[in-house]
Enzyme design. Structure first.
Site, PDB file in Angstrom:
ATOM      1  N   THR A  51      34.717  12.218  26.109  1.00  0.00           N
ATOM      2  CA  THR A  51      35.803  12.010  24.868  1.00  0.00           C
ATOM      3  C   THR A  51      36.173  10.856  24.316  1.00  0.00           C
ATOM      4  O   THR A  51      36.627   9.418  23.507  1.00  0.00           O
ATOM      5  CB  THR A  51      36.511  13.027  24.097  1.00  0.00           C
ATOM      6  OG1 THR A  51      35.667  13.950  23.454  1.00  0.00           O
ATOM      7  CG2 THR A  51      36.825  12.410  23.034  1.00  0.00           C
ATOM      8  N   GLU A  56      32.833  23.637  22.746  1.00  0.00           N
ATOM      9  CA  GLU A  56      33.696  23.332  23.227  1.00  0.00           C
ATOM     10  C   GLU A  56      35.046  23.654  21.916  1.00  0.00           C
ATOM     11  O   GLU A  56      36.501  23.949  22.057  1.00  0.00           O
ATOM     12  CB  GLU A  56      33.927  22.228  23.654  1.00  0.00           C
ATOM     13  CG  GLU A  56      35.075  21.128  24.013  1.00  0.00           C
ATOM     14  CD  GLU A  56      35.063  20.561  24.123  1.00  0.00           C
ATOM     15  OE1 GLU A  56      35.943  19.704  25.231  1.00  0.00           O
ATOM     16  OE2 GLU A  56      34.049  19.115  24.185  1.00  0.00           O
ATOM     17  N   ILE A 103      30.550  16.009  22.341  1.00  0.00           N
ATOM     18  CA  ILE A 103      30.908  14.533  22.939  1.00  0.00           C
ATOM     19  C   ILE A 103      31.680  15.253  24.258  1.00  0.00           C
ATOM     20  O   ILE A 103      33.198  14.865  24.187  1.00  0.00           O
ATOM     21  CB  ILE A 103      31.496  13.705  21.728  1.00  0.00           C
ATOM     22  CG1 ILE A 103      31.390  13.052  20.342  1.00  0.00           C
ATOM     23  CG2 ILE A 103      32.215  12.391  22.643  1.00  0.00           C
ATOM     24  CD1 ILE A 103      32.461  12.273  20.288  1.00  0.00           C
ATOM     25  N   ASP A 104      30.322  15.012  24.821  1.00  0.00           N
ATOM     26  CA  ASP A 104      30.980  14.943  26.310  1.00  0.00           C
ATOM     27  C   ASP A 104      31.420  13.538  26.493  1.00  0.00           C
ATOM     28  O   ASP A 104      30.677  12.692  26.841  1.00  0.00           O
ATOM     29  CB  ASP A 104      30.506  15.202  27.601  1.00  0.00           C
ATOM     30  CG  ASP A 104      30.787  15.149  28.320  1.00  0.00           C
ATOM     31  OD1 ASP A 104      31.730  16.638  28.902  1.00  0.00           O
ATOM     32  OD2 ASP A 104      30.143  15.468  29.829  1.00  0.00           O
ATOM     33  N   ASP A 155      29.969  21.091  29.657  1.00  0.00           N
ATOM     34  CA  ASP A 155      30.463  20.085  30.139  1.00  0.00           C
ATOM     35  C   ASP A 155      28.721  19.952  30.974  1.00  0.00           C
ATOM     36  O   ASP A 155      28.393  19.355  31.106  1.00  0.00           O
ATOM     37  CB  ASP A 155      31.612  20.053  30.650  1.00  0.00           C
ATOM     38  CG  ASP A 155      32.804  19.859  30.273  1.00  0.00           C
ATOM     39  OD1 ASP A 155      32.727  19.159  28.943  1.00  0.00           O
ATOM     40  OD2 ASP A 155      33.765  20.564  30.480  1.00  0.00           O
ATOM     41  N   ASP A 215      28.442  20.706  23.983  1.00  0.00           N
ATOM     42  CA  ASP A 215      29.712  19.961  24.006  1.00  0.00           C
ATOM     43  C   ASP A 215      29.640  18.781  22.898  1.00  0.00           C
ATOM     44  O   ASP A 215      28.530  17.764  22.858  1.00  0.00           O
ATOM     45  CB  ASP A 215      30.037  19.501  25.070  1.00  0.00           C
ATOM     46  CG  ASP A 215      31.091  18.900  25.935  1.00  0.00           C
ATOM     47  OD1 ASP A 215      32.028  18.569  24.557  1.00  0.00           O
ATOM     48  OD2 ASP A 215      31.827  18.386  26.540  1.00  0.00           O
TER      49      ASP A 215
END
Length: 305
Positions: A129, A107, A126-127, A254, A124
């Protein structure tokens, strides 16, 4: 017709069990030992989870609003933190060292959203955030492996709740080692539906989003939830907490890992129209085959450009 993904044919790259050789002879493209790769990815996800958990409890995380390249351009509501970048850098360094022939789509460093056909890590860091920054415990590390532009392995780890979802093609889906499956709900009136509002604040985008909310409410949907993490939401469908998830505006990173997880849990991951899922098309609908078909017939799928 929407059917569960009972098997995936991967062209040019073979999927083998841990008891088979991990490379083919005669100069052919290497085979993928998915059980071995899963162990490797699971370990990396756990290591990343320690970093995310420490950042989650930190008082102040530096954050940057994406977009807004200059003062004349307003930033989007999408944000990135120092932890996103640290986790992504850690994963990329390990993948480049241990799987140097694989491509990487991550990402925070992606220059394109196009998936190549060769084996590709889809990351990702941190999906969710915004959830992470606000200490809302629906946030996760999402690591998928795609071949021929289709996910064949996925690990989604929420270190706040210590929930690790995992799957690879043909092996079922698991939450902390326990096999999971989707629900059998087949009507909107009985369905707990999740979606996210995304980052489109244009008048046409808001009208499109609210139009689908209205369709669901007028169809007497049981409930609508917005938790703020597509990967977490899709995994919640996979384990039966939710019945359906849909969203426009998401990215391959995602949903890639979670897509194979919900498929291996007996569900489907498709385009909201019911067509085959394109991970790069920025929209998705997941659920069991029956409820996904009902939802596909209900939603307005023509999002304005």
């Amino acid at each position: 017709c929407i059917e569960p993904n009972s098997a995936v044919t991967v062209q040019s790259v073979s999927v083998v069990s841990s008891s088979q050789m991990s490379c083919s002879a005669g100069g052919e493209q290497p085979e993928l030992d998915l059980p071995q790769i899963l162990e490797y990815v699971r370990d990396l996800a756990k290591q990343c989870g320690e970093r995310v958990l420490a950042g989650y409890h930190k008082e102040n995380n530096s954050l940057v609003f994406k977009g807004g390249a200059d003062d004349s351009e307003a930033p989007t509501p999408d944000i990135v933190t120092e932890v996103d970048k640290a986790v992504e850098d850690f994963l990329i360094q390990n993948f480049e060292k241990d799987y140097p022939t694989f491509s990487i789509l991550a990402e925070e460093s992606a220059e394109t959203e196009d998936l190549p056909e060769n084996p590709t890590w889809v990351i990702d860091p941190i999906d969710g955030t915004t959830n992470f920054v606000h200490r809302i415990p629906f946030t996760c590390i999402s690591i998928g492996l795609a071949v021929n532009r289709k996910a064949v392995l996925g690990v989604v780890y929420n270190p706040i709740l210590d929930e690790l979802f995992e799957a690879y093609t043909g092996n079922g889906a698991y939450l902390n080692g326990k096999k999971i499956s989707v629900t059998d709900v087949d009507s909107i009136q009985m369905a707990c539906v999740a979606t996210n509002v995304g980052y489109d604040r244009s008048a046409s985008g808001i009208e499109f989003m609210m139009g689908n909310f209205t369709k669901l409410l007028q169809s007497d949907v049981r409930s609508i939830r917005c938790f703020g993490s597509a990967a977490c939401d899709i995994c919640s469908v996979a384990c039966g907490r939710l019945d359906v998830f849909y969203e426009w505006g998401i990215h391959a990173w995602d949903i890639a890992a979670a897509a194979i997880i919900v498929e291996e849990a007996g569900g489907v991951a498709v385009d909201p129209s019911g067509a085959k899922l394109d991970l790069s098309a920025r929209c998705v609908l997941v659920g069991n085959p029956a409820i996904a078909k009902v939802m596909s017939g209900l939603l307005n799928c023509k999002k304005p450009e």
